[in-house]
Design a protein around this motif. Structure first.
Motif, short mmCIF file in Angstrom:
data_model
loop_
_atom_site.label_atom_id
_atom_site.label_comp_id
_atom_site.label_asym_id
_atom_site.label_seq_id
_atom_site.Cartn_x
_atom_site.Cartn_y
_atom_site.Cartn_z
N THR A 139 -52.79 -13.39 -5.01
CA THR A 139 -52.21 -12.42 -3.92
C THR A 139 -52.62 -13.41 -2.73
N PHE A 140 -51.55 -13.56 -1.94
CA PHE A 140 -51.79 -14.10 -0.47
C PHE A 140 -51.18 -13.12 0.30
N ASP A 141 -52.34 -12.70 1.22
CA ASP A 141 -52.47 -11.74 2.15
C ASP A 141 -52.50 -12.39 3.76
N GLY A 142 -51.35 -12.10 4.32
CA GLY A 142 -51.44 -12.85 5.59
C GLY A 142 -52.35 -11.87 6.66
N ASP A 143 -52.67 -10.82 6.39
CA ASP A 143 -53.40 -10.06 7.02
C ASP A 143 -52.80 -9.95 8.58
N GLY A 144 -51.48 -9.67 8.88
CA GLY A 144 -50.80 -9.42 9.84
C GLY A 144 -50.45 -10.95 10.73
N HIS A 145 -51.21 -12.21 10.14
CA HIS A 145 -50.97 -13.34 10.88
C HIS A 145 -49.63 -14.09 10.34
N ALA A 146 -49.41 -15.28 10.99
CA ALA A 146 -48.15 -15.91 10.87
C ALA A 146 -48.57 -17.43 10.23
N ILE A 147 -47.53 -18.04 9.65
CA ILE A 147 -47.60 -19.23 9.41
C ILE A 147 -46.15 -19.72 10.20
N LYS A 148 -46.71 -20.44 11.16
CA LYS A 148 -45.81 -21.08 12.28
C LYS A 148 -45.25 -22.48 12.31
N ASN A 149 -43.92 -22.67 12.67
CA ASN A 149 -43.13 -23.94 12.64
C ASN A 149 -43.63 -24.75 11.23
N LEU A 150 -43.08 -24.05 10.11
CA LEU A 150 -43.07 -24.59 8.93
C LEU A 150 -41.76 -25.62 8.70
N TYR A 151 -41.99 -26.83 9.10
CA TYR A 151 -40.66 -27.85 9.24
C TYR A 151 -40.69 -28.51 8.01
N GLN A 152 -39.59 -28.17 7.19
CA GLN A 152 -38.90 -28.96 5.95
C GLN A 152 -37.70 -29.49 6.15
N THR A 195 -48.31 -11.77 -5.45
CA THR A 195 -48.32 -10.88 -4.56
C THR A 195 -48.26 -11.43 -3.17
N ILE A 196 -47.25 -11.40 -2.23
CA ILE A 196 -47.31 -11.88 -0.85
C ILE A 196 -46.99 -10.70 0.20
N LYS A 197 -48.21 -10.45 0.97
CA LYS A 197 -48.21 -9.39 1.53
C LYS A 197 -48.73 -9.57 3.15
N ASN A 198 -48.10 -8.98 4.00
CA ASN A 198 -48.71 -8.96 5.46
C ASN A 198 -48.74 -10.13 6.01
N LEU A 199 -47.50 -11.01 5.71
CA LEU A 199 -47.43 -12.18 6.30
C LEU A 199 -46.08 -12.64 7.07
N VAL A 200 -46.13 -13.24 7.97
CA VAL A 200 -45.21 -13.47 9.10
C VAL A 200 -44.79 -14.95 8.70
N ILE A 201 -43.61 -15.44 8.70
CA ILE A 201 -43.17 -16.88 8.72
C ILE A 201 -42.35 -16.87 10.04
N ASP A 202 -42.84 -17.77 11.23
CA ASP A 202 -42.29 -17.63 12.28
C ASP A 202 -41.84 -19.38 12.58
#
Length: 358
Positions: free
Chosen positions: A311-324, A349-356
């Motif tokens: 389970t990857f819980d973003g807890d409302g936070h973001a992974i920003k600038n994921l450059y690929q 399970t992926i939850k509460n995660l923002v990709i920005d």
């Protein structure tokens, strides 16, 4: 080349007594009891060989001195002038006294004595690279207030005495290990009662006795990879991860979840998955937004995470600038490749995660 008498057993012949600034470069060799440094000494090549038959130091730095080694060889030779066979005498390749500073960026440091160190620190030493080999313990920290920081390098003990031959020994003071490869004989890290060792990274090879002694001193394991279970020395707020049958590491841990607070933690998480631990039945939680543009040099911060089973819980936070980039991953455009944070998910399970900013 500079050579002083090698056969002396009652007098001390040093090649240089530095009170100003000296830089040694090239392919030459200094064979003597060693070099006294009271000033500023930079080694960019050549060989410094402590060959005096009654001991000494290849390089000794006194109060106020600075020593920088970028390349070259600093070594000891035993009583017979043989630099490959252990000998019973007290020569030390590098000695850093109280009040002195040393920075080792590269080169080779070799000790053949079976009761001294390749480098003994009583002052302030930073090791960023280089290859250290010793018939006895490789690196020592032996004075109250002494600080030794290891960011990289290779530390190999090739002695036969497992009881006292370690990669790192701390009698007193503080050692911080951020990286490097450690291959001790007895233990990789041994501490006495007044010593503290903080470990944030590094590769600790299999030894005869284990990664650490557990009866004296303070060792706080907060990172690194181990071939035996480090749990007895894991710091509060961290938890052991068994990657496979022979390899262990640790991550930050609280409220029944592994915690990612910054790009260092994120890269560590990616590395653990790459090694084959997919967090099945476990929770990984973000504690902050993670901006990968701040750590663009780290490949792991760009690669898709190969497999995830937890389970990857973003807890409302973001992974920003994921450059690929498909080209970056070695794929030609139009061929198969995975783009995104995760390459493959299974029972996850992926939850509460923002990709920005993908």
């Amino acid at each position: 080349n500079i050579t002083t008498p090698e056969e002396s057993t009652d007098r001390h012949y040093y090649a240089f007594d530095i009170k100003g600034a000296l830089t040694i470069e090239g392919e030459g060799e200094v064979k003597a009891r060693g070099i006294f440094n009271y000033g500023k000494f930079t080694l960019n090549g050549a060989t410094i060989d402590a060959c005096d038959h009654n001991g000494g130091y290849a390089v000794v730095c006194y109060d106020g001195a600075e020593f920088t080694m970028n390349s070259g060889i600093v070594k000891t030779s035993n009583e017979n002038g043989d630099d490959t066979t252990p000998g019973n005498y007290d020569a030390t390749p590098i000695q850093v006294e109280a009040g002195a500073k040393a920075t080792i960026n590269g080169g080779t440091i070799t000790n053949v004595s079976n009761f001294t160190y390749a480098l003994n620190n009583c002052g302030d030493t930073t090791i960023n690279g280089g290859e250290f080999t010793s018939a006895h313990t490789v690196v020592g920290n032996e004075a109250a207030g002494a600080t030794l920081t290891i960011n990289g390098g290779k530390f190999t003990c090739n002695g036969a005495d497992q009881s006292s031959s370690h990669a790192v020994y701390s009698e007193s003071g503080t050692i911080t290990i951020n990286g490097g490869e450690f291959d001790g004989n007895g233990y990789n890290v041994w501490t006495e009662a007044d010593a503290t060792v903080n470990i944030y990274g590094g590769d600790f090879k299999q030894t005869k006795s284990g990664s650490f002694n557990t009866d004296k001193g303070t060792i706080n394991v907060m990172g690194g990879f181990y071939y035996d279970d480090p749990t007895a020395r894991v710091a509060t707020g961290y938890h052991t991860i068994k990657i496979n049958d022979t390899l262990y590491t640790v991550m930050k841990y609280r409220d029944d979840a592994y915690i990612i607070e910054d790009t260092f933690d994120y890269n560590k998480f990616c590395e653990i998955v790459e090694l084959g631990h997919y967090f099945a039945g476990q929770v990984v939680r973000l504690a902050n937004d993670i901006d990968l543009s701040l750590d663009r040099e780290a490949e792991a911060s760009n690669d898709p995470i190969a497999m995830f089973n937890g389970t990857f819980d973003g807890d409302g936070h973001a992974i920003k600038n994921l450059y690929q980039s498909g080209w970056y991953f070695g794929y030609e455009w139009g061929s198969y490749g995975s783009i995104g944070m995760f390459s493959e998910l299974e029972n996850a399970t992926i939850k509460n995660l923002v990709i920005d900013g993908l």
